[in-house]
Write a protein that holds these residues in place. Structure first.
Motif, short mmCIF file in Angstrom:
data_model
loop_
_atom_site.label_atom_id
_atom_site.label_comp_id
_atom_site.label_asym_id
_atom_site.label_seq_id
_atom_site.Cartn_x
_atom_site.Cartn_y
_atom_site.Cartn_z
N UNK A 14 0.79 -1.22 0.00
CA UNK A 14 0.00 0.00 0.00
C UNK A 14 0.82 1.26 0.00
N UNK A 15 1.98 1.28 0.63
CA UNK A 15 2.75 2.51 0.72
C UNK A 15 3.35 2.92 -0.62
N UNK A 16 3.41 1.98 -1.57
CA UNK A 16 4.07 2.28 -2.83
C UNK A 16 3.12 2.53 -3.99
N UNK A 247 -17.79 9.26 3.61
CA UNK A 247 -17.05 10.50 3.44
C UNK A 247 -16.03 10.70 4.55
N UNK A 248 -16.39 10.37 5.78
CA UNK A 248 -15.45 10.53 6.89
C UNK A 248 -14.34 9.49 6.86
N UNK A 249 -14.61 8.20 6.62
CA UNK A 249 -13.49 7.26 6.51
C UNK A 249 -12.47 7.66 5.43
N UNK A 250 -12.94 8.16 4.29
CA UNK A 250 -12.00 8.60 3.26
C UNK A 250 -11.18 9.79 3.75
N UNK A 251 -11.80 10.68 4.49
CA UNK A 251 -11.05 11.80 5.06
C UNK A 251 -10.00 11.31 6.04
N UNK A 252 -10.34 10.32 6.83
CA UNK A 252 -9.37 9.72 7.74
C UNK A 252 -8.18 9.18 6.96
N UNK A 253 -8.45 8.50 5.86
CA UNK A 253 -7.37 7.95 5.04
C UNK A 253 -6.52 9.06 4.45
N UNK A 254 -7.15 10.15 4.02
CA UNK A 254 -6.41 11.28 3.46
C UNK A 254 -5.50 11.90 4.51
N UNK A 256 -4.29 10.26 7.11
CA UNK A 256 -3.24 9.26 7.37
C UNK A 256 -2.09 9.40 6.37
N UNK A 257 -2.41 9.86 5.17
CA UNK A 257 -1.41 9.99 4.12
C UNK A 257 -0.78 11.38 4.09
N UNK A 258 -0.82 12.09 5.21
CA UNK A 258 -0.41 13.50 5.23
C UNK A 258 1.04 13.72 4.82
N UNK A 259 1.90 12.74 5.05
CA UNK A 259 3.31 12.93 4.71
C UNK A 259 3.65 12.51 3.29
N UNK A 260 2.67 12.04 2.55
CA UNK A 260 2.93 11.66 1.16
C UNK A 260 2.84 12.87 0.25
N UNK A 261 3.40 12.79 -0.94
CA UNK A 261 3.30 13.91 -1.88
C UNK A 261 1.83 14.26 -2.18
N UNK A 262 1.60 15.51 -2.45
CA UNK A 262 0.24 15.98 -2.68
C UNK A 262 -0.43 15.25 -3.83
#
Length: 408
Positions: A14-16, A247-254, A256-262
């Motif tokens: 998933x990270x890649x 909508x909220x679970x997807x926001x949580x995932x977004x 979680x990915x805060x350190x990834x490129x925009x």
């Protein structure tokens, strides 16, 4: 009609995936410093659709898909500067929303001004906003007349017969069928609406059919003596729109990915909704291919003329469950792109259970509860639910495997 031939191996790394499997030009790695523009425009998109969006779920998923796909494409073409990237994302989503939700233009213009005021003035900001707007216009043009407007989605449908097993309008309102037109709408990445169409539901009178119906009769009845309070609560929590509930679970995932490129974060939102749209098209294809009657119709016609479900039955066929195709697609996208479990627990609410929240550690539990909930509501058979999950996962895997076609 075909079956999925590639294994669902996307979940293995998933990270890649957003930077490798979803083929496209390499993105920069600049992270947000003063404000999170991805979360900012995520919330603006959600608020805009809540305030003045379409009355049909899939139309609203389409709006998200177009706006965030445009943002992804603009970011893939972006030079390395943060001002350019942030302006490009804001410009793409703003242009999409003012086009598709024009009633919110004043508010959206104010939101854009707020974002741009935070970005240093100069050539990068100007070029970024222009690139975002241009990509939005191109994606909007590519989706023109795609059949996902509310009128086309709810094209009229007349049941071909009143034979046993065939869907009929259900009590108490006996409303006309909905979502019949979805099956002929233009997908984003499916080759055809029936690409992953499952086999038929259990034959009437078969052991599996009888077990399904007996379970709904006992556990899904309004006056059930076998359903527990906890099961009733689960049914009520997951009763509402899947779009709203996820909508909220997807926001949580977004987040979680805060350190990834925009660009990777924009792809996450875009592909979630691309998969959701394609899944709903595939769902309607299957529903209206088989036209299986709902439990309330079957039970009243065969064993219990007064049987009533806990919750009112939606106006479309039983097989498969749309809530569960949606949850299957959501689980597949989120697991593949951010991992199976979240870094910390997250809490979500439900419009059908005011004041109630539930806390989760992963995405799988949401799917499991959806499967049970539709049985305990009395509105779906378990087979319709489990087959729905599989269909949603297959459609979502297809979207992830072919995302490069939208991002070129």
């Amino acid at each position: 009609m075909t079956t999925l031939t590639k294994p669902l191996a996307l979940a293995a790394a998933p990270a890649l995936l957003l930077s490798t499997v979803l083929a496209g030009p390499a993105a920069g790695t600049t992270t947000q410093q003063t404000a999170d523009v991805a979360l900012e425009w995520y919330d603006i998109t959600a608020d805009t659709i809540t305030a003045a969006g379409a009355p049909t779920q899939v139309t609203n998923n389409r709006t998200w898909a177009i706006g965030w796909l445009a943002a992804s494409r603009a970011l893939l073409r972006a030079p390395g500067s943060t001002p350019y990237k942030e302006a490009a994302l804001a410009g793409a989503v703003h242009e999409t929303l003012v086009t598709l939700v024009p009633a919110r233009k004043t508010s959206l213009d104010q939101s854009l001004a707020t974002t741009l005021a935070r970005i240093p003035d100069g050539a990068a900001e100007t070029a970024g906003i222009a690139a975002g707007r241009q990509q939005a216009k191109e994606v909007l043009a590519s989706r023109a007349d795609d059949g996902l407007d509310p009128a086309s989605i709810n094209a009229p449908f007349t049941p071909p017969s009143t034979n046993p097993g065939v869907w009929q309008p259900t009590p108490p309102t006996y409303s006309p069928a909905t979502q019949y037109g979805n099956r002929v709408a233009k997908p984003f990445l499916l080759r055809s609406a029936d690409q992953f169409r499952p086999g038929p539901p259990p034959a009437l009178g078969s052991p599996k059919y009888n077990r399904d119906l007996a379970e709904v009769r006992a556990d899904g009845a309004l006056n059930s003596t076998t359903r527990t309070q906890a099961q009733t609560d689960t049914a009520t929590f997951w009763l509402g729109s899947s779009y709203v509930l996820y909508t909220e679970p997807l926001r949580v995932a977004l987040a979680e990915a805060a350190q990834r490129p925009l660009v990777e974060r924009a792809k996450l939102v875009a592909l979630f909704h691309v998969a959701s749209v394609d899944t709903q098209i595939a769902t309607s294809d299957t529903k209206y291919a088989y036209q299986r009657w709902r439990p309330v119709t079957a039970l009243r016609a065969t064993t219990d003329p007064d049987w009533t479900p806990l919750h009112t039955t939606p106006a479309h066929p039983d097989y498969p469950s749309g809530h569960n195709t949606y949850s299957g697609a959501a689980e597949q996208v989120l697991t593949t792109l951010v991992g199976a479990r979240t870094a910390k627990p997250y809490t979500i609410a439900s419009p059908s259970a005011p004041g109630v929240t539930r806390t989760y550690h992963d995405w799988r539990q949401l799917t499991l509860e959806n499967v049970d909930a539709r049985v305990w509501s009395g509105i779906h058979t378990r087979t319709a639910d489990t087959v729905g999950v599989t269909l949603g996962k297959q459609v979502a895997a297809n979207a992830l495997q072919n995302a490069y076609k939208l991002l070129q």
